[in-house]
Design an enzyme around this catalytic site. Structure first.
Site, PDB file in Angstrom:
ATOM      1  N   TYR A  39       0.830  -1.202   0.000  1.00 10.10           N
ATOM      2  CA  TYR A  39       0.000   0.000   0.000  1.00 10.10           C
ATOM      3  C   TYR A  39       0.860   1.245   0.000  1.00 10.10           C
ATOM      4  CZ  TYR A  39       0.863   1.062   4.963  1.00 10.10           C
ATOM      5  OH  TYR A  39       1.450   1.410   6.155  1.00 10.10           O
ATOM      6  N   ARG A  58       7.500   3.731  -5.288  1.00  8.65           N
ATOM      7  CA  ARG A  58       7.679   2.845  -4.132  1.00  8.65           C
ATOM      8  C   ARG A  58       6.599   1.763  -4.117  1.00  8.65           C
ATOM      9  NH1 ARG A  58       7.870   5.265   1.852  1.00  8.65           N
ATOM     10  NH2 ARG A  58       5.643   5.512   1.411  1.00  8.65           N
ATOM     11  N   LYS A 158       6.463  -1.770   1.774  1.00  8.07           N
ATOM     12  CA  LYS A 158       5.330  -1.142   2.467  1.00  8.07           C
ATOM     13  C   LYS A 158       4.154  -2.106   2.348  1.00  8.07           C
ATOM     14  CE  LYS A 158       3.187   3.358   3.271  1.00  8.07           C
ATOM     15  NZ  LYS A 158       3.349   3.347   4.718  1.00  8.07           N
ATOM     16  N   GLU A 191      13.136   2.760  13.262  1.00 10.12           N
ATOM     17  CA  GLU A 191      12.069   3.652  12.803  1.00 10.12           C
ATOM     18  C   GLU A 191      10.881   3.506  13.734  1.00 10.12           C
ATOM     19  OE1 GLU A 191      10.062   2.779   9.122  1.00 10.12           O
ATOM     20  OE2 GLU A 191      10.251   0.621   9.393  1.00 10.12           O
TER      21      GLU A 191
HETATM   22  N1  PDD Z   1       3.237   5.551   7.207  1.00 10.31           N
HETATM   23  N2  PDD Z   1       7.892   3.979   8.479  1.00 10.31           N
HETATM   24  C1  PDD Z   1       6.731   3.313   8.546  1.00 10.31           C
HETATM   25  C2  PDD Z   1       6.713   1.999   9.223  1.00 10.31           C
HETATM   26  C3  PDD Z   1       5.571   3.865   7.973  1.00 10.31           C
HETATM   27  O1  PDD Z   1       4.412   3.196   8.007  1.00 10.31           O
HETATM   28  C4  PDD Z   1       5.639   5.140   7.347  1.00 10.31           C
HETATM   29  C5  PDD Z   1       4.463   5.782   6.685  1.00 10.31           C
HETATM   30  C6  PDD Z   1       6.882   5.798   7.318  1.00 10.31           C
HETATM   31  C7  PDD Z   1       7.042   7.139   6.650  1.00 10.31           C
HETATM   32  O2  PDD Z   1       6.960   7.002   5.247  1.00 10.31           O
HETATM   33  P1  PDD Z   1       6.456   8.176   4.308  1.00 10.31           P
HETATM   34  O3  PDD Z   1       7.283   9.365   4.633  1.00 10.31           O
HETATM   35  O4  PDD Z   1       6.722   7.660   2.950  1.00 10.31           O
HETATM   36  O5  PDD Z   1       5.003   8.409   4.590  1.00 10.31           O
HETATM   37  C8  PDD Z   1       7.988   5.184   7.884  1.00 10.31           C
HETATM   38  C9  PDD Z   1       2.084   5.942   6.472  1.00 10.31           C
HETATM   39  C10 PDD Z   1       1.863   7.404   6.410  1.00 10.31           C
HETATM   40  C11 PDD Z   1       0.922   5.178   7.011  1.00 10.31           C
HETATM   41  O6  PDD Z   1       1.055   3.969   7.082  1.00 10.31           O
HETATM   42  O7  PDD Z   1      -0.087   5.761   7.337  1.00 10.31           O
END
Ligand code: PDD
Length: 295
Positions: A39, A58, A158, A191
């Protein structure tokens, strides 16, 4: 179809629009049965999508890692997102979740059981972090659960397999924390459950490297570029809990949160317990750069 009076939430499943109540997916979808799917979360500023090409790149990279192919190109997906945004008829910015799952098939792991992947777009109102989070900074739980080993379900994918993240967040909710910071199998900080982590020490911006086992955030990359642009030196380096005593600032980044200052992590107070100047400069640079990255 979405009744004309429905506002706020709209869903597109394989090209057809639904209201929130009617949006259904089969229990035989392997996304549901096995968590086999990937996703993206994108957001809009007004009606325009932020960093769309980066998110689609991505999504395809994640899909590749699980031997799944996105059946629509970026333009078709953009068309579906726009239709769904129009159906939701939001007053403000939108949260857009794009899901790509293995599709419907027999209850077997064989991917050939599922001839067509499911593509879902969910649109709902975007909610900014509370003003107090930006003004005063937030607290992170230091999660007991270890981030997935990259040799298992790699955090770089993701993936819809979010149990690791959900369990970390359960601890954050129990502790009344905004987010949960996780360590990897080597005990290094990697993270958060829903965002990436950054620190500032002696004027240098620090963040764990991809090799720590993390989702390489789109916002993370954007912030690393912004930092370089405003003359803040950047270093991707291994960081451990011990380092929390010597960092001056911390913040998290994600699509839905942009940059949120962090003032407490577990039992550690960061810097002086107030959002720091480098974090503030990056927030200002972020806001200024948004209009140049909208689709
Ligand atoms: N989350 N790390 C994890 C585990 C995440 O789920 C996310 C993003 C990030 C940050 O990624 P980005 O900058 O590409 O949004 C890092 C999204 C926003 C979510 O699951 O809602």
């Amino acid at each position: 179809m979405v009744p004309s009076t429905t506002v706020s939430v709209a869903v597109n499943i394989d090209g057809t629009l639904y209201g929130a109540k009617d949006a259904r997916i089969s229990v035989f979808d392997h996304g549901y049965l096995f968590g086999e799917g990937v996703y993206e979360v994108v957001r809009t500023y007004g009606t325009r999508i932020f960093l769309y090409p980066e998110h689609m790149r991505r999504l395809r990279a994640s899909a590749d890692r699980i031997a799944l192919t996105c059946p629509v190109d970026d333009e078709v997906m953009l068309g579906r997102i726009r239709e769904t945004l129009a159906a939701a008829a939001l007053d403000g910015d939108a949260y857009v979740r794009i899901l790509l799952t293995r599709g419907v098939g027999e209850i077997v792991y064989d991917p050939s059981a599922c001839p067509s992947p499911s593509v879902v777009v969910i649109v709902k109102p975007h909610a900014d972090p509370p003003a107090s989070a930006l003004a005063d900074g937030v607290r992170l739980a230091l999660a007991d659960i270890v981030r997935n080993h990259p040799g298992s379900v790699d955090p770089a994918i993701k993936s819809n397999n979010l149990l690791n993240n959900a369990l970390a967040m359960q601890q954050a909710y129990r502790e009344g924390a905004f987010e949960a910071l996780m360590k990897n199998h080597r005990g290094e900080l990697c993270e958060c459950a829903q965002s990436n982590i950054f620190f500032v020490r002696n004027g240098v911006l620090l963040t764990p490297p991809a090799s720590a086992g993390l989702l390489v955030g789109i916002t993370r990359a954007f912030v690393l570029d912004l930092a370089a642009g405003i003359g803040v030196p950047v270093e991707e380096c291994v960081l451990r809990e011990d380092d929390l005593a010597s960092v001056d600032e911390a913040f998290i980044t994600s699509t839905t949160r942009e940059i949120v200052p962090v003032v407490t992590i577990g039992s550690h107070t960061i810097g002086g317990g107030r959002p720091g100047p480098v974090t503030q400069s990056l927030i200002a640079a972020f806001t200024a750069a948004i209009p140049n990255h909208l689709s």
